[in-house]
Design a protein around this motif. Structure first.
Motif: not given
Length: 474
Positions: A44-52, A441-449
């Motif tokens: 649903d538009g959320g970002a997918v990232l490599p695992g931390l 959420v998209p990555l830009d939003e995650a980096l704001r939150v």
């Protein structure tokens, strides 16, 4: 192991991307991938990232900490609080009480006698918040036979009597305590997954064979689903690597702030480690320890992968020295958010700009990785990232304004491989392990939150470990 497709995700800033994982590997990336019987998660538009990757923590200490009595703020603030906490504490199977997180603001400098006045009925051992020292009460001191001990970490008064304070001797002390099994790691694995962490570096020095076997067993059974990189594996021997999910990293050396090593012995040790084909990971939290370490590297040389653990205080004039020796730094700005008030109160004002550097290390060309040092620092990587961004103490005061970095830069310091802390951030590409994190959420939003609430699902080896809604209708 079934196939998994994450569809309609944001990947690298591009929306609407699908990712297929098969057999623990990313096998396809594109648009409109046909699920063909795979389990499906609609991002649903959320970002997918490599695992931390958390590049420095202590697994068994985290598990033990979770069942220990809290002996410091915010739970315990004075002598009365501490007395009540110890009275209510549940003893282990051997009748011992284990406390953690003590700091002198609670009840001053603790020793065996002082601890007896708080709780003398049962054997009690309390760990200082720094993790560097244990304090044992009278019953515990007798049971651990400290009077007959010859370990240099056993502190004694002017008469030669143990004070009950034991410095930098966790493994040695553990061997003198009643026998117990290493704590289970299932809850730790679940907590890590909730934060999006798929790989950890266990920085516990001198791991016992039993501890190594317990970690390997937990990984093999998926009680601990994360990949594990060990710094405490012995120099000689062949530890169980569990089919690549447990790996051996640099060799951990502790330069204890309670007493520095002989320079000749330290040089011999580092030279021996290098000769055996391993780099070193050196615990270094003071200006003096750093200068000692740099002088030893001048003598023995450094090898790729040599790293400084913590780098809690790095003078500006030493930045170029660290870079020239090819060293990398694994640090923990999360301590600023948890202990910044203590630093502002207790650290010499001239040293405050040198604490937990980030910006200046990056600008100097020093590879920098972020980590938690859990259980001694906050485990949540999103809190650590936020601390690297704003560097605010609990009071709101900023510690080291010029050392702030952006949220994207801080996240990148969690995305480098365990074997290359501070190196190039991993991406999601075909052929790579299927260890990914899906955000709400998209990555830009995650980096704001900058909150772990943005983590929706964590996938390890293609298996959803942290729950998300799965749709099999396709």
């Amino acid at each position: 192991m079934s196939d998994l497709v994450i569809r309609n995700a944001e990947l690298g800033g591009v929306p609407g991307v699908d990712v297929r994982m098969s057999g623990g590997t990313v096998t396809e990336i594109g648009h409109g991938i046909t699920p063909a019987g795979a389990e499906v998660i609609d991002a649903d538009g959320g970002a997918v990232l490599p695992g931390l990757t958390d590049h420095h923590l202590h697994l068994h200490a985290m598990a033990a900490d979770a069942v220990s009595v809290r002996c410091g703020p915010p739970h315990v603030r004075d002598r009365g609080d501490l007395t009540r906490a110890l009275e209510r504490a549940q003893a282990d199977d051997n009748g011992w009480v284990r406390g953690v997180g003590y700091i002198e603001t609670v009840a001053g400098e603790l020793d065996s006698s002082a601890l007896d006045t708080l709780h003398g009925q049962r054997p009690v051992r309390i760990q200082h918040r720094s993790g560097a020292m244990w304090v044992l009460n009278g019953a515990a001191t007798a049971a651990a036979r400290l009077a007959q001990a010859d370990h240099p970490g056993v502190e004694r008064d002017h008469t030669g009597t143990p004070t009950g304070r034991v410095w930098r001797a966790d493994t040695w002390l553990r061997e003198r305590l009643p026998r117990s099994q290493p704590p289970r790691l299932a809850n730790i694995g679940a907590a890590l997954a909730r934060f999006g962490i798929t790989t950890v570096t266990d920085a516990t020095p001198d791991l016992s064979a039993e501890s190594q076997q317990a970690i390997g067993s937990a990984v093999r059974s998926r009680e601990l689903p994360q990949r594990v990189h060990l710094l405490g594996a012995p120099l000689r021997g062949d530890p169980d690597t569990v089919a690549g999910r447990v790996s051996v990293g640099p060799y951990k050396i502790v330069l204890a702030d309670s007493g520095f090593p002989d320079l000749t012995e330290l040089a011999h040790l580092i030279r021996d480690v290098h000769a055996l084909g391993r780099a070193v990971a050196v615990h270094c939290v003071s200006r003096e320890a750093l200068l000692i370490l740099l002088s030893v590297f001048d003598e023995v040389g450094s090898v790729p992968g040599d790293r400084i653990e913590h780098g809690a205080l790095i003078p500006r004039e030493s930045l170029d020295d660290v870079r020239r020796r090819g060293l990398r730094v694994v640090t923990q700005p999360g301590f600023l958010a948890h202990r910044g008030d203590d630093y502002l109160r207790d650290v010499d004002p001239r040293d405050l700009p040198d604490l937990y550097r980030c910006r200046s290390l990056i600008d100097a060309g020093v590879p920098l990785a972020l980590s938690s040092d859990a259980p001694y620092g906050p485990l949540d990587p999103w809190q650590v990232i936020a601390a690297a961004v704003d560097r605010r103490a609990p009071t709101g005061d900023i510690v080291g304004l010029d050392e702030r970095i952006t949220a994207a830069e801080a996240l990148d310091r969690y995305l480098a491989p365990a074997g290359d802390p501070g190196g190039r951030p991993r991406g999601i590409t075909v052929g790579e392990p299927a260890d990914v994190v899906l955000l709400h959420v998209p990555l830009d939003e995650a980096l704001r939150v900058l909150s772990s609430e943005v983590v929706r699902s964590t996938v390890l080896d293609g298996i959803v470990t942290c729950a998300a809604s799965v749709d099999n209708s396709d």
